[in-house]
Design a protein around this motif. Structure first.
Motif, PDB file in Angstrom:
ATOM      1  N   TYR A  38       0.855  -1.194   0.000  1.00 58.88           N
ATOM      2  CA  TYR A  38       0.000   0.000   0.000  1.00 58.88           C
ATOM      3  C   TYR A  38       0.884   1.235   0.000  1.00 58.88           C
ATOM      4  O   TYR A  38       1.824   1.331   0.787  1.00 58.88           O
ATOM      5  CB  TYR A  38      -0.915   0.009   1.235  1.00 58.88           C
ATOM      6  CG  TYR A  38      -1.943  -1.089   1.220  1.00 58.88           C
ATOM      7  CD1 TYR A  38      -3.240  -0.838   0.790  1.00 58.88           C
ATOM      8  CD2 TYR A  38      -1.617  -2.375   1.611  1.00 58.88           C
ATOM      9  CE1 TYR A  38      -4.189  -1.839   0.771  1.00 58.88           C
ATOM     10  CE2 TYR A  38      -2.560  -3.395   1.588  1.00 58.88           C
ATOM     11  CZ  TYR A  38      -3.846  -3.119   1.168  1.00 58.88           C
ATOM     12  OH  TYR A  38      -4.786  -4.124   1.131  1.00 58.88           O
ATOM     13  N   ARG A  39       0.573   2.178  -0.879  1.00 58.95           N
ATOM     14  CA  ARG A  39       1.377   3.389  -1.002  1.00 58.95           C
ATOM     15  C   ARG A  39       0.732   4.584  -0.321  1.00 58.95           C
ATOM     16  O   ARG A  39       1.072   5.725  -0.610  1.00 58.95           O
ATOM     17  CB  ARG A  39       1.604   3.699  -2.475  1.00 58.95           C
ATOM     18  CG  ARG A  39       2.493   2.684  -3.155  1.00 58.95           C
ATOM     19  CD  ARG A  39       2.715   3.044  -4.597  1.00 58.95           C
ATOM     20  NE  ARG A  39       3.717   2.177  -5.191  1.00 58.95           N
ATOM     21  CZ  ARG A  39       3.996   2.161  -6.474  1.00 58.95           C
ATOM     22  NH1 ARG A  39       3.359   2.964  -7.300  1.00 58.95           N
ATOM     23  NH2 ARG A  39       4.915   1.354  -6.943  1.00 58.95           N
ATOM     24  N   GLY A  40      -0.234   4.357   0.537  1.00 56.58           N
ATOM     25  CA  GLY A  40      -0.849   5.460   1.270  1.00 56.58           C
ATOM     26  C   GLY A  40      -1.876   6.238   0.481  1.00 56.58           C
ATOM     27  O   GLY A  40      -2.186   7.377   0.830  1.00 56.58           O
ATOM     28  N   VAL A  41      -2.450   5.618  -0.572  1.00 57.09           N
ATOM     29  CA  VAL A  41      -3.411   6.351  -1.398  1.00 57.09           C
ATOM     30  C   VAL A  41      -4.696   5.583  -1.694  1.00 57.09           C
ATOM     31  O   VAL A  41      -5.617   6.142  -2.270  1.00 57.09           O
ATOM     32  CB  VAL A  41      -2.780   6.796  -2.739  1.00 57.09           C
ATOM     33  CG1 VAL A  41      -1.664   7.794  -2.505  1.00 57.09           C
ATOM     34  CG2 VAL A  41      -2.271   5.589  -3.526  1.00 57.09           C
ATOM     35  N   THR A  42      -4.785   4.313  -1.367  1.00 56.63           N
ATOM     36  CA  THR A  42      -5.969   3.545  -1.736  1.00 56.63           C
ATOM     37  C   THR A  42      -6.257   2.476  -0.701  1.00 56.63           C
ATOM     38  O   THR A  42      -5.511   2.307   0.264  1.00 56.63           O
ATOM     39  CB  THR A  42      -5.771   2.897  -3.121  1.00 56.63           C
ATOM     40  OG1 THR A  42      -7.023   2.359  -3.563  1.00 56.63           O
ATOM     41  CG2 THR A  42      -4.730   1.785  -3.066  1.00 56.63           C
ATOM     42  N   ASN A  43      -7.381   1.771  -0.888  1.00 53.62           N
ATOM     43  CA  ASN A  43      -7.758   0.703   0.027  1.00 53.62           C
ATOM     44  C   ASN A  43      -8.479  -0.405  -0.735  1.00 53.62           C
ATOM     45  O   ASN A  43      -8.941  -0.212  -1.855  1.00 53.62           O
ATOM     46  CB  ASN A  43      -8.665   1.232   1.145  1.00 53.62           C
ATOM     47  CG  ASN A  43     -10.038   1.635   0.640  1.00 53.62           C
ATOM     48  OD1 ASN A  43     -10.218   2.734   0.114  1.00 53.62           O
ATOM     49  ND2 ASN A  43     -11.017   0.756   0.771  1.00 53.62           N
ATOM     50  N   LEU A  44      -8.582  -1.558  -0.119  1.00 54.54           N
ATOM     51  CA  LEU A  44      -9.437  -2.643  -0.591  1.00 54.54           C
ATOM     52  C   LEU A  44     -10.671  -2.659   0.306  1.00 54.54           C
ATOM     53  O   LEU A  44     -10.623  -2.195   1.445  1.00 54.54           O
ATOM     54  CB  LEU A  44      -8.708  -3.985  -0.502  1.00 54.54           C
ATOM     55  CG  LEU A  44      -7.448  -4.130  -1.363  1.00 54.54           C
ATOM     56  CD1 LEU A  44      -6.776  -5.470  -1.071  1.00 54.54           C
ATOM     57  CD2 LEU A  44      -7.786  -4.009  -2.835  1.00 54.54           C
TER      58      LEU A  44
ATOM     59  N   GLY B 235      -6.488  -1.110   4.557  1.00 51.15           N
ATOM     60  CA  GLY B 235      -5.437  -0.251   4.044  1.00 51.15           C
ATOM     61  C   GLY B 235      -5.775   1.223   3.948  1.00 51.15           C
ATOM     62  O   GLY B 235      -4.911   2.012   3.590  1.00 51.15           O
ATOM     63  N   GLY B 236      -6.998   1.614   4.292  1.00 51.41           N
ATOM     64  CA  GLY B 236      -7.273   3.041   4.228  1.00 51.41           C
ATOM     65  C   GLY B 236      -8.704   3.435   4.512  1.00 51.41           C
ATOM     66  O   GLY B 236      -9.640   2.834   3.995  1.00 51.41           O
ATOM     67  N   ILE B 237      -8.853   4.439   5.371  1.00 46.23           N
ATOM     68  CA  ILE B 237     -10.126   5.074   5.677  1.00 46.23           C
ATOM     69  C   ILE B 237      -9.777   6.362   6.430  1.00 46.23           C
ATOM     70  O   ILE B 237      -8.717   6.437   7.069  1.00 46.23           O
ATOM     71  CB  ILE B 237     -11.045   4.153   6.520  1.00 46.23           C
ATOM     72  CG1 ILE B 237     -12.470   4.703   6.596  1.00 46.23           C
ATOM     73  CG2 ILE B 237     -10.450   3.905   7.903  1.00 46.23           C
ATOM     74  CD1 ILE B 237     -13.476   3.712   7.160  1.00 46.23           C
ATOM     75  N   SER B 238     -10.626   7.350   6.365  1.00 45.34           N
ATOM     76  CA  SER B 238     -10.329   8.607   7.058  1.00 45.34           C
ATOM     77  C   SER B 238     -10.240   8.376   8.565  1.00 45.34           C
ATOM     78  O   SER B 238     -11.089   7.715   9.157  1.00 45.34           O
ATOM     79  CB  SER B 238     -11.414   9.641   6.762  1.00 45.34           C
ATOM     80  OG  SER B 238     -11.210  10.787   7.562  1.00 45.34           O
ATOM     81  N   LEU B 239      -9.203   8.944   9.157  1.00 34.14           N
ATOM     82  CA  LEU B 239      -9.030   8.886  10.613  1.00 34.14           C
ATOM     83  C   LEU B 239      -9.250  10.256  11.249  1.00 34.14           C
ATOM     84  O   LEU B 239      -8.834  10.499  12.382  1.00 34.14           O
ATOM     85  CB  LEU B 239      -7.627   8.363  10.950  1.00 34.14           C
ATOM     86  CG  LEU B 239      -7.331   6.941  10.468  1.00 34.14           C
ATOM     87  CD1 LEU B 239      -5.870   6.592  10.671  1.00 34.14           C
ATOM     88  CD2 LEU B 239      -8.232   5.934  11.166  1.00 34.14           C
TER      89      LEU B 239
END
Length: 198
Positions: free
Chosen positions: A32-38, A155-159
């Motif tokens: 993960y490059r810090g820009v997307t999620n599954l 891998g990603g969601i707003s915190l």
């Protein structure tokens, strides 16, 4: 240990599992490059009790697993979050009207480029947070998360608003074997999952 993400290898990276040492196929993990999620393919209605777990390898942190009302992008409702926070520590929490979180103890950083097994659960035993097979924090009083329907996201969601928010909400590093269980696993079961890899 070099960072394979900056080397431009986001997929098919060597995984955390040691199957190859036992004559089995080697596992592969997702970078993960810090820009997307599954995300899960379909919506899930108010999941709980539950346990989430994954093997992670990171140098900076970000969201490992979370639950949101949309599959990608900004989610107004964000709950059931497990992330590596601004201090390189693990944070897990729910939002039943206010933030209720657990944090791993100071002195043990998980943004060190090594593989770590992380897990968290909510259920009759309360909130529980694990690292490398050990229970590291718990809150027996909080037995449920926010009631909502949405998607599990890896891998990603707003915190936004969550304590010790990392520089990037989206994970930078490698995640292997993410899983969501529709039950609160026992301490022993989580430990077995960790030790099964060794």
């Amino acid at each position: 240990m070099p960072n394979p993400i900056t080397a431009g290898l986001p997929a098919g990276l060597p995984g955390a599992l040691q199957g190859a040492l036992q004559g089995q196929s080697a596992s592969t993990a997702t970078g993960y490059r810090g820009v997307t999620n599954l995300s899960s393919n379909t919506t899930v209605g108010n999941p709980g009790p539950f346990t989430v777990e994954a093997w992670i390898r990171t140098w900076t942190g970000g969201a490992v697993i979370g639950f949101g009302t949309v599959a990608t992008g900004y989610s107004g409702t964000r709950d059931r979050l497990l992330y590596v926070d601004s201090g390189g520590r693990l944070t897990f929490g729910v939002y039943p009207g206010s933030y209720v979180t657990l944090r791993s103890p100071a002195g043990a950083a998980y943004a060190d480029g090594a593989w770590h097994h992380v897990a968290a659960s909510v259920g009759a035993a309360g909130l529980r947070l694990y690292a490398d097979g050990n229970l590291v924090s718990a809150n027996a009083a909080q037995t449920a998360a926010e009631s909502s329907t949405g998607y599990w996201r890896v891998g990603g969601i707003s915190l936004a608003g969550w304590p010790n928010r990392p520089v990037n909400d989206y994970f930078t590093g490698v995640i292997d074997e993410p899983a969501v269980f529709a039950a609160q696993l026992s301490d022993q079961q989580v430990a077995w999952h960790f030790h099964a890899n060794h």
